[in-house]
Structure formats: C-alpha cells, structure tokens
Write an enzyme that holds these catalytic residues in place. Structure first.
Site, PDB file in Angstrom:
ATOM      1  N   ALA A   1      -5.418   2.202  -0.838  1.00 47.81           N
ATOM      2  CA  ALA A   1      -3.950   2.270  -0.592  1.00 47.81           C
ATOM      3  C   ALA A   1      -4.185   2.760   0.963  1.00 47.81           C
ATOM      4  CB  ALA A   1      -3.080   3.264  -1.421  1.00 47.81           C
ATOM      5  N   ALA A   2      -4.913   3.026   1.766  1.00 43.90           N
ATOM      6  CA  ALA A   2      -4.898   3.198   3.264  1.00 43.90           C
ATOM      7  C   ALA A   2      -4.203   1.994   4.042  1.00 43.90           C
ATOM      8  CB  ALA A   2      -6.463   3.432   3.811  1.00 43.90           C
ATOM      9  N   GLY A   3      -4.669   0.838   3.531  1.00 45.22           N
ATOM     10  CA  GLY A   3      -3.998  -0.495   4.197  1.00 45.22           C
ATOM     11  C   GLY A   3      -2.459  -0.618   3.862  1.00 45.22           C
ATOM     12  N   ASP A   4      -2.576  -0.371   2.605  1.00 35.19           N
ATOM     13  CA  ASP A   4      -0.890  -0.279   2.107  1.00 35.19           C
ATOM     14  C   ASP A   4       0.142   0.641   3.047  1.00 35.19           C
ATOM     15  OD1 ASP A   4      -1.535  -2.089   0.289  1.00 35.19           O
ATOM     16  OD2 ASP A   4      -2.002  -0.869  -1.230  1.00 35.19           O
TER      17      ASP A   4
HETATM   18  O1  RIB Z   1      -4.309  -1.613  -2.124  1.00 37.47           O
HETATM   19  C1  RIB Z   1      -4.544  -0.825  -3.259  1.00 37.47           C
HETATM   20  C2  RIB Z   1      -4.108  -1.518  -4.529  1.00 37.47           C
HETATM   21  O2  RIB Z   1      -4.867  -2.438  -4.723  1.00 37.47           O
HETATM   22  C3  RIB Z   1      -4.274  -0.656  -5.673  1.00 37.47           C
HETATM   23  O3  RIB Z   1      -3.017   0.258  -5.927  1.00 37.47           O
HETATM   24  C4  RIB Z   1      -4.186  -1.616  -6.714  1.00 37.47           C
HETATM   25  O4  RIB Z   1      -3.190  -1.772  -7.672  1.00 37.47           O
HETATM   26  C5  RIB Z   1      -4.413  -3.150  -5.896  1.00 37.47           C
HETATM   27  O5  RIB Z   1      -3.291  -3.768  -6.098  1.00 37.47           O
END
Ligand code: RIB
Length: 309
Positions: A250-253
């Site tokens: 989730a760093a990218g998110d």
């Molecule tokens: O980018 C991380 C996410 O990728 C995770 O939370 C997982 O659910 C996938 O969608």
C-alpha cells in the site's frame, strides 16, 4: 473547504502471512504470523486521501459477507461516502493473499470477487459523484470498461483524472489521452511504454513515450530509487525518503491518495509528489494496507523531523 475526490476502485480483504522468505514452488513452510487487514487498491487510495484531509466518495462493490461488512465499516469510519458502494448477492468480497517476507517485500494474488461486478451501468449511476469531484482516482482492479467510462465522464465534466494502472494491463492511446496524471511503477511503465525501466535514464525515456501516447503528466515511482516526474515541459527526480522497511504493501496506494489531495489543494506537481513521498514512506514502516496509512498530523510531524535532521 476540503476538496472532494471520487475513487472508482476495488475493495479487498487482505489475508496477510508474514514469512521469513518467499516459499519455493512445492514447499510448505512455517510463517511468523497471519493477519486479516482491509485493503484493495481503490479502498487504500480512498483511505489515504481521506486521512490526508479530503472528502472522499467511493464507487465499487463488495459481497454480502463478513469481509464485505467489515470493509464497508472500515471505509465508513474514515468518513468516506459510500452511496455508490454496491453490496452484491452471491459473489464473495474481493480477497488478496499476501506474503510479506523479512525484507518487507511482498507477493500478492488477487481473487477479484465482487470487484469484477463493477459495471459501466454502476459507474454511470455515479455520474453526479464523478462530475462534481475535484479529481477522479482509478486503478485497474475493477473492469477496464467501467474504469474507462468513469474516466470519460470525468473528462467530459472537466474533472482531473489520475490513473494508477495497477495491476498492469495494455491500454489504448484513446484512454491514455484522457488521463491527466498517470502514476506507474517500473513494471507498469515498461509494459505501457515498451521500454524496459531499470534506472533513472530508462524511466525518463519510458515517461517520454507515455507522454507521446497522450498522458498529461507521468509519475514513475521506483520505490527505494525515488520518483521521476515528467511533463511536456519538465523532468524532475525526487530521491526516496529513507526509512526502516517493515512492509511495502500500500505504499504506492498511499502515494496516489496523498498526491491527489496535494494537487486538489493547489500544490504544484513536484511539491505534491514530495509530500506524497513522505506519506508513503511512513506506510512502509508498518505492516498491512489500511493499518499502515498515516494521518495528516503524523505526516506533518515526520516531514518536520526529517527536514530538521
Ligand atoms: O496495493 C496493495 C493492495 O493490492 C492490497 O491491499 C491488496 O488488496 C491488493 O489490491
């Protein structure tokens, strides 16, 4: 006033195994621990944007099951508006099986479940939410035709579009031409540009090729190797912020969600990217997706400390 950002994207329950190393094919091994953590690229980006101070509306789908109920509850706790989050009968909520090794690197397998049911019709029903937002955020864990429709609606209403094309898939020039900000990692950039990204020079080249395909601005994130930002008039490189890595999930998110808020608040692309880097760096210091995304006050404190050091 808080900017409003609409996210069209996925919701997953992450089934996370911490393991000393990645198992080999055919091998059974003991891990350190198991955790169930809310995730999904769409939901994570929505949470990141909400924690950085935006009003966030979400368009997506969960199944009518325990994972779906829990995911919905987590998003609601963040104050995210969920009128366009469908609960689908007879399909399971999306699930991600995640292995995180001792170096903090991960491997992820997705079962899309309800995410695959997000349709063009559902997106069209959310037109008001997209058309009145400051920015639209999309990824590719929901079907491409519905993502495309959301982007068309945003473009038609002069709403800025941020696309994070993850997981990577081929995209048309027609779609890329509607994207204001494309946020890609090395794999996605290589696939979409045809240039293998291995260092800063190839990252710049790949970004130029993506601009030629019609994108407004390209942000090529390279984890511990920094970010390359390319527009038609400029190219900038921001080195990574050094932190102790626990889990990169989730760093990218977080980068995407925080960047959206910075841009929506009027920051220029370099300043918005820099703040997004600090935000993402904090995510890397904790386990899990939504469990690791920092709040704005934590980011401000961290930036202050880092700049004073
Ligand atoms: O980018 C991380 C996410 O990728 C995770 O939370 C997982 O659910 C996938 O969608």
């Amino acid at each position: 006033m808080k900017p409003r950002i609409t996210v069209v994207g996925s919701v997953n329950m992450d089934l996370v195994f911490r393991t000393p190393r990645m198992p080999a094919i055919g091998e059974t091994m003991h891990g350190h621990e198991f955790r169930q953590i809310p995730g999904g690229k769409g939901a994570n980006q929505a949470v990141a944007a909400a924690r950085q101070g935006a009003d966030v509306s979400f368009v997506g789908a969960v199944g009518n099951d325990g994972f779906g109920d829990f995911s919905k509850q987590c998003l609601a706790t963040e104050g995210i508006e969920l009128a366009n989050l469908a609960t689908v009968q007879g399909i399971a909520t999306g699930v991600a099986g995640i292995l995180v090794d001792d170096s903090g690197h991960n491997s992820i397998v997705l079962a899309a479940g309800a995410n695959a049911s997000v349709s063009v019709t559902q997106v069209e029903a959310a037109t008001a939410s997209i058309a009145t937002a400051k920015l639209l955020l999309c990824q590719l864990e929901t079907p491409l035709d519905s993502v495309t429709r959301a982007i068309q609606i945003a473009h038609q209403h002069k709403v800025g579009v941020i696309l994070n094309p993850a997981p990577a898939q081929d995209l048309s020039d027609e779609l890329l031409g509607l994207v204001d900000y494309l946020i890609v990692n090395e794999t996605e950039a290589s696939q979409l540009s045809g240039t293998s990204v291995i260092d800063q020079a190839s990252a710049k080249l790949a970004s130029q090729q993506l601009l030629k395909r019609g994108v407004g601005t390209v942000l090529l994130t390279m984890g511990e190797h920094g970010v390359v930002i390319t527009t038609k008039d400029s190219s900038n490189f921001l080195p990574a912020i050094k932190v102790e890595v626990v889990d990169t999930t989730a760093a990218g998110d977080t980068f995407v969600g925080a960047l959206a808020v910075g841009l929506a608040n009027g920051l220029n692309i370099v300043d918005a990217s820099s703040e997004a880097q600090y935000t993402a760096a904090l995510t890397v210091t904790k386990l899990g997706a939504q469990t690791s995304i920092p709040h704005r006050h934590e980011v401000l404190e961290f930036m202050h400390k880092q700049k004073a050091a």
